[in-house]
Motif scaffolding. Structure first.
Motif, PDB file in Angstrom:
ATOM      1  N   GLU A  64       0.849  -1.104   0.403  1.00 30.38           N
ATOM      2  CA  GLU A  64       0.104  -0.020  -0.469  1.00 30.38           C
ATOM      3  C   GLU A  64       0.648   1.520   0.022  1.00 30.38           C
ATOM      4  OE1 GLU A  64      -3.577   0.486   0.154  1.00 30.38           O
ATOM      5  OE2 GLU A  64      -3.567  -1.656  -0.121  1.00 30.38           O
ATOM      6  N   ASN A  65       2.442   1.081   0.329  1.00 30.15           N
ATOM      7  CA  ASN A  65       3.110   2.236   0.459  1.00 30.15           C
ATOM      8  C   ASN A  65       2.578   3.342   1.491  1.00 30.15           C
ATOM      9  OD1 ASN A  65       5.117   3.830  -0.368  1.00 30.15           O
ATOM     10  ND2 ASN A  65       4.564   4.191  -1.925  1.00 30.15           N
ATOM     11  N   ALA A  66       1.823   2.909   2.515  1.00 31.52           N
ATOM     12  CA  ALA A  66       1.719   3.102   3.817  1.00 31.52           C
ATOM     13  C   ALA A  66       2.550   4.573   4.272  1.00 31.52           C
ATOM     14  CB  ALA A  66       0.733   2.420   4.741  1.00 31.52           C
ATOM     15  N   GLY A  67       1.861   5.125   4.761  1.00 32.42           N
ATOM     16  CA  GLY A  67       2.658   6.589   5.710  1.00 32.42           C
ATOM     17  C   GLY A  67       2.192   5.986   6.970  1.00 32.42           C
ATOM     18  N   ALA A  68       1.176   5.591   7.649  1.00 31.61           N
ATOM     19  CA  ALA A  68       0.645   5.952   8.866  1.00 31.61           C
ATOM     20  C   ALA A  68      -0.452   4.527   8.938  1.00 31.61           C
ATOM     21  CB  ALA A  68      -0.243   6.870   8.851  1.00 31.61           C
ATOM     22  N   PHE A  69      -0.436   3.713  10.112  1.00 32.79           N
ATOM     23  CA  PHE A  69      -0.598   2.977  10.363  1.00 32.79           C
ATOM     24  C   PHE A  69      -1.183   3.096  11.343  1.00 32.79           C
ATOM     25  CE2 PHE A  69      -0.670  -1.878  12.424  1.00 32.79           C
ATOM     26  CZ  PHE A  69      -1.526  -1.979  11.353  1.00 32.79           C
ATOM     27  N   ALA A  70      -2.667   2.196  12.221  1.00 32.19           N
ATOM     28  CA  ALA A  70      -3.458   2.622  13.091  1.00 32.19           C
ATOM     29  C   ALA A  70      -3.682   0.859  13.710  1.00 32.19           C
ATOM     30  CB  ALA A  70      -4.281   3.435  13.456  1.00 32.19           C
ATOM     31  N   ASP A  71      -3.151   0.545  14.988  1.00 31.51           N
ATOM     32  CA  ASP A  71      -3.583  -0.457  15.145  1.00 31.51           C
ATOM     33  C   ASP A  71      -4.964   0.520  16.419  1.00 31.51           C
ATOM     34  OD1 ASP A  71      -3.977  -2.962  16.530  1.00 31.51           O
ATOM     35  OD2 ASP A  71      -2.061  -3.637  16.950  1.00 31.51           O
ATOM     36  N   LEU A  72      -5.757  -0.183  16.492  1.00 30.83           N
ATOM     37  CA  LEU A  72      -7.097  -0.532  17.286  1.00 30.83           C
ATOM     38  C   LEU A  72      -7.271  -1.721  18.080  1.00 30.83           C
ATOM     39  CD1 LEU A  72      -9.799   1.012  14.360  1.00 30.83           C
ATOM     40  CD2 LEU A  72      -7.838   2.165  15.948  1.00 30.83           C
ATOM     41  N   GLY A  73      -7.111  -1.052  19.670  1.00 34.81           N
ATOM     42  CA  GLY A  73      -7.088  -2.281  20.748  1.00 34.81           C
ATOM     43  C   GLY A  73      -5.642  -3.040  20.298  1.00 34.81           C
ATOM     44  N   ALA A  74      -4.506  -1.746  20.472  1.00 33.69           N
ATOM     45  CA  ALA A  74      -3.405  -2.885  20.392  1.00 33.69           C
ATOM     46  C   ALA A  74      -3.171  -3.932  21.352  1.00 33.69           C
ATOM     47  CB  ALA A  74      -2.310  -1.212  20.367  1.00 33.69           C
ATOM     48  N   GLY A  75      -3.406  -3.898  21.958  1.00 31.91           N
ATOM     49  CA  GLY A  75      -3.080  -5.004  23.416  1.00 31.91           C
ATOM     50  C   GLY A  75      -2.056  -4.727  23.559  1.00 31.91           C
ATOM     51  N   ARG A 131      11.157   1.428  10.034  1.00 34.62           N
ATOM     52  CA  ARG A 131      11.295   2.796  10.642  1.00 34.62           C
ATOM     53  C   ARG A 131      10.332   3.805   9.827  1.00 34.62           C
ATOM     54  NH1 ARG A 131      14.007   3.545  15.554  1.00 34.62           N
ATOM     55  NH2 ARG A 131      14.672   1.427  16.139  1.00 34.62           N
ATOM     56  N   ALA A 132       9.542   3.201   7.984  1.00 30.53           N
ATOM     57  CA  ALA A 132       9.505   3.933   7.556  1.00 30.53           C
ATOM     58  C   ALA A 132       7.758   3.752   7.623  1.00 30.53           C
ATOM     59  CB  ALA A 132       9.713   3.544   6.525  1.00 30.53           C
ATOM     60  N   LEU A 133       7.482   3.540   9.176  1.00 27.02           N
ATOM     61  CA  LEU A 133       5.929   3.546   9.426  1.00 27.02           C
ATOM     62  C   LEU A 133       5.314   4.494  10.490  1.00 27.02           C
ATOM     63  CD1 LEU A 133       3.004   2.502   7.979  1.00 27.02           C
ATOM     64  CD2 LEU A 133       3.318   0.230   9.673  1.00 27.02           C
ATOM     65  N   LYS A 134       4.724   4.802  10.392  1.00 30.76           N
ATOM     66  CA  LYS A 134       4.350   5.585  11.662  1.00 30.76           C
ATOM     67  C   LYS A 134       3.522   4.997  11.607  1.00 30.76           C
ATOM     68  CE  LYS A 134       2.905   9.690  13.509  1.00 30.76           C
ATOM     69  NZ  LYS A 134       2.469   8.579  15.061  1.00 30.76           N
ATOM     70  N   VAL A 135       3.663   4.315  12.680  1.00 31.30           N
ATOM     71  CA  VAL A 135       2.318   3.291  14.032  1.00 31.30           C
ATOM     72  C   VAL A 135       1.672   4.200  15.022  1.00 31.30           C
ATOM     73  CG1 VAL A 135       2.132   1.340  15.477  1.00 31.30           C
ATOM     74  CG2 VAL A 135       3.546   1.620  12.866  1.00 31.30           C
TER      75      VAL A 135
END
Ligand SMILES: C[S@@+](CC[C@H](N)C(=O)[O-])C[C@H]1O[C@@H](n2cnc3c(N)ncnc32)[C@H](O)[C@@H]1O
Length: 229
Positions: A104-115, A127-131
């Motif tokens: 997806e060439n994603a720059g920003a990612f969210a984990d909803l309920g990340a445990g 490191r390229a991805l903002k999480v």
């Protein structure tokens, strides 16, 4: 009525706490089957009272029970009021998400309920991805905070996923429960940008068309339901 009848009759037939506990367990398990509760309730009903009696015979100090209850409350924070409990994604799920995020060439990612970060941590190690990891249960939150301490591209938020603005992310991931999927679908529709990707592990959004379903070869045979917004 059946339970009341059994509770009245069984002491006449069975003597002694152990036998009575086993009989109660069997009756509760039977009743659970008649009421068509999910299958995993059967061993819980069957073993609850015998386990309680077994623990009493061990004469453990009472503070130990309090400690266990507190620890469970800190892990399974909102579960008593029906929220989603903690269970963890496999490494294979994290690997598959890494491939998707790259594609997806994603720059920003969210984990909803990340445990405890089974997904967010391995993804943030790239490191390229903002999480952003959203987690509200105190103990899992502390664990993921610790695990992300050296990952400057990861942000751990102790907040409810319902307060997260999904418009900020290219890819959003959730592994929650069937009970919340319709409501979460509405939130995704309202907030996510056109062209972004929502991925739900194990539970589809009712009546939504997936873009793809990724079958993971892990112990649970997890499916990732991918929705293009
Ligand atoms: C099934 S676990 C998934 C954990 C992790 N995403 C993974 O895949 O391994 C669901 C997590 O969501 C958290 N959770 C449930 N409801 C939440 C809410 N409203 N806000 C934030 N976190 C929540 C629970 O505490 C639990 O840690």
């Amino acid at each position: 009525m059946l339970t009341i009848a059994l509770a009245w009759m069984l002491p006449l037939v069975f003597h002694g706490a152990w036998r009575l506990a086993l009989a109660q367990g069997a009756a509760a398990a039977l009743w659970s089957g008649i009421l068509r509760q999910p299958y995993w309730w059967t061993p819980i009903h069957l073993l609850f009272l015998p386990t309680a009696i077994a623990l009493l015979t061990l004469q453990l100090p009472s503070w130990l029970y309090l400690l266990i209850v507190l620890l469970l409350a800190l892990v399974f924070w909102g579960t008593v009021k029906g929220d989603v409990p903690l269970f963890l994604s496999s490494t294979a799920v994290a690997d598959a998400l890494t491939v998707i995020v790259d594609r997806e060439n994603a720059g920003a990612f969210a984990d909803l309920g990340a445990g405890v970060g089974s997904v967010a941590v391995p993804l943030a190690q790239r490191r390229a991805l903002k999480v952003d990891a959203w987690e509200y249960a105190p103990l899992p939150w502390l664990i993921i905070l610790w695990r992300c301490r050296k990952l400057p591209n990861a942000t751990v938020k102790r907040a409810s996923l319902w307060d997260c603005d999904l418009a900020r992310y290219d890819v959003v991931f959730a592994f929650l429960s069937p009970a919340v999927m319709a409501k979460l679908g509405e939130k995704v529709r309202r907030e996510m940008r056109p062209g972004s990707l929502f991925i739900s592990s194990s539970f589809p959004i009712p009546d939504w068309q997936t873009e793809s379903i990724v079958q993971i070869e892990d112990r649970r045979r997890t499916k990732l339901f991918c929705y293009r917004v």
